[in-house]
Design a protein around this motif. Structure first.
Motif, PDB file in Angstrom:
ATOM      1  N   GLY A  68       0.816  -1.210   0.000  1.00 17.30           N
ATOM      2  CA  GLY A  68       0.000   0.000   0.000  1.00 17.30           C
ATOM      3  C   GLY A  68       0.849   1.259   0.000  1.00 17.30           C
ATOM      4  N   GLY A  69       0.193   2.379  -0.193  1.00 15.03           N
ATOM      5  CA  GLY A  69       0.885   3.657  -0.272  1.00 15.03           C
ATOM      6  C   GLY A  69       1.498   4.114   1.039  1.00 15.03           C
ATOM      7  N   ASP A  70       1.031   3.567   2.195  1.00 13.16           N
ATOM      8  CA  ASP A  70       1.587   3.964   3.487  1.00 13.16           C
ATOM      9  C   ASP A  70       2.893   3.245   3.801  1.00 13.16           C
ATOM     10  N   TRP A  71       3.171   2.151   3.097  1.00 14.19           N
ATOM     11  CA  TRP A  71       4.376   1.354   3.349  1.00 14.19           C
ATOM     12  C   TRP A  71       5.589   2.080   2.790  1.00 14.19           C
ATOM     13  N   GLY A  72       6.563   2.352   3.655  1.00  9.95           N
ATOM     14  CA  GLY A  72       7.730   3.110   3.205  1.00  9.95           C
ATOM     15  C   GLY A  72       8.850   3.033   4.220  1.00  9.95           C
ATOM     16  N   ARG A  73       9.767   3.999   4.139  1.00  9.60           N
ATOM     17  CA  ARG A  73      10.964   3.976   4.988  1.00  9.60           C
ATOM     18  C   ARG A  73      10.617   3.925   6.472  1.00  9.60           C
ATOM     19  N   ASN A  78      13.320   6.694  -2.560  1.00  6.00           N
ATOM     20  CA  ASN A  78      13.535   8.042  -3.080  1.00  6.00           C
ATOM     21  C   ASN A  78      12.693   8.303  -4.321  1.00  6.00           C
ATOM     22  N   GLN A  79      12.495   7.255  -5.103  1.00  5.43           N
ATOM     23  CA  GLN A  79      11.631   7.346  -6.297  1.00  5.43           C
ATOM     24  C   GLN A  79      10.746   6.099  -6.290  1.00  5.43           C
ATOM     25  N   ARG A  80       9.739   6.145  -5.421  1.00  6.24           N
ATOM     26  CA  ARG A  80       8.994   4.931  -5.112  1.00  6.24           C
ATOM     27  C   ARG A  80       8.163   4.401  -6.276  1.00  6.24           C
ATOM     28  N   ARG A  81       7.929   5.217  -7.287  1.00  6.69           N
ATOM     29  CA  ARG A  81       7.136   4.748  -8.430  1.00  6.69           C
ATOM     30  C   ARG A  81       7.994   3.983  -9.448  1.00  6.69           C
ATOM     31  N   LYS A  82       9.322   4.050  -9.280  1.00  7.05           N
ATOM     32  CA  LYS A  82      10.215   3.346 -10.198  1.00  7.05           C
ATOM     33  C   LYS A  82      10.498   1.935  -9.680  1.00  7.05           C
ATOM     34  N   THR A  83      10.988   1.066 -10.565  1.00  7.49           N
ATOM     35  CA  THR A  83      11.308  -0.294 -10.170  1.00  7.49           C
ATOM     36  C   THR A  83      12.619  -0.327  -9.390  1.00  7.49           C
ATOM     37  N   GLY A 110      17.194 -12.877  -4.146  1.00  2.61           N
ATOM     38  CA  GLY A 110      15.861 -13.475  -4.191  1.00  2.61           C
ATOM     39  C   GLY A 110      14.763 -12.454  -4.378  1.00  2.61           C
ATOM     40  N   VAL A 111      15.094 -11.320  -5.029  1.00  2.00           N
ATOM     41  CA  VAL A 111      14.142 -10.229  -5.221  1.00  2.00           C
ATOM     42  C   VAL A 111      13.995  -9.960  -6.714  1.00  2.00           C
ATOM     43  N   ARG A 146       8.223  -2.654  -7.626  1.00  6.42           N
ATOM     44  CA  ARG A 146       8.392  -1.348  -6.991  1.00  6.42           C
ATOM     45  C   ARG A 146       8.669  -1.565  -5.500  1.00  6.42           C
ATOM     46  N   PRO A 147       9.326  -0.623  -4.854  1.00  2.00           N
ATOM     47  CA  PRO A 147       9.741  -0.837  -3.458  1.00  2.00           C
ATOM     48  C   PRO A 147       8.585  -1.149  -2.513  1.00  2.00           C
TER      49      PRO A 147
END
Length: 271
Positions: free
Chosen positions: A151-156, A216-221, A239-240, A245-246
């Motif tokens: 989801g959009g809330d998942w981040g650093r 930093n650019q979460r919309r990129k792969t 294994g990724v 996307r992040p």
């Protein structure tokens, strides 16, 4: 006597004083402080939670930045031998100066929204002495802390806090519980440092670096956002899927990427 003290909330300190008795009681019930425990309250303000925390029989240290609140707090609670006030900035406070036992310090705070994230990271750096933390935060910050992958809330913030702690979103608090009323909803969160890290990284500074670069650019792969750290083959070796996307990766996958980076020659963990 203490009723004569008046203090206007200061915008530069991000002050919104909690006054709703029902909310105060619910927070205190969630903390469930007990006699003999070591508590640290950050930003006690006018003491809305302080009185209930002291009534538990716990030993209470408080850190207050606003020097104008210090005499108010001393007048209300200074005669209680369990109360100890530190005037200063919680972001610069040395928690080891309290000489707590390992995993003993219970931290509480209605945190100013403008310092909540750096303060949480400062506390995580001292997680070895902390048993748990209960904070009032902006609701959207709590949602980020407790987020799950995808989801959009998942981040650093989600990843680095969940690396160190179990996160529980306890309940939400509306603006009317404060004076002055903030323009946003708030929430109570419980953070409990893990006794044993579920996914320990070889170097947590490299984990921070990988996560920061990835988002930093979460919309990129990932193969694009991490290309300065890992090439496509190295991402695959962890294994990724480099085409993801992040926000699609869980904590364990980020730790594998960080460990892959740690295995590379001449990696600088700072950056």
């Amino acid at each position: 006597m203490t009723e004569n003290y008046q203090h206007r909330a200061r915008k530069r300190f991000g002050q919104n004083f909690l006054h709703d008795a029902g909310v105060i009681h619910r927070i205190l019930r969630g903390i469930h402080a007990r006699p003999g425990e070591r508590l640290l309250e950050i930003g006690p303000g006018q003491g809305a939670l302080t009185e209930g925390l002291l009534n538990s029989g716990a030993q209470l240290d408080v850190i207050e930045l606003d020097h104008d609140l210090v005499p108010i707090l001393r007048a209300k609670f200074g005669s209680n031998p369990a109360f100890n006030l530190h005037q200063g900035d919680a972001l610069k406070f040395d928690f080891n100066s309290l000489n707590p036992e390992p995993r003993s310090l219970r931290v509480v705070g209605n945190l100013p929204y403008n310092i909540s994230t750096p303060l949480i990271f400062h506390l995580l750096a001292n997680a070895g002495v902390i048993r748990d933390m209960h904070f009032m935060l902006q609701k959207e910050v709590v949602e980020r802390l407790a987020a799950t992958p995808g989801g959009g809330d998942w981040g650093r913030l989600s990843i680095m806090v969940q690396y160190h702690c179990r996160v529980e979103h306890l309940f939400n608090v509306g603006p009317g519980a404060f004076n002055p009323a903030p323009k946003v909803d708030s929430a109570i969160v419980r953070l409990v440092p893990h006794d044993v890290l579920p996914f320990p990284a070889k170097d947590h500074r490299l984990l921070e670096r990988v996560v920061r670069e990835a988002f930093n650019q979460r919309r990129k792969t990932l193969r694009n956002t991490l290309k300065g750290l890992l090439n496509s083959a190295e991402i695959e070796a962890a294994g990724v899927d480099g085409g993801l996307r992040p926000e699609q990766l869980d904590l364990a996958a980020f730790v594998r990427l960080a460990d892959q980076l740690a295995a590379q020659p001449k990696v600088e963990s700072q950056g």
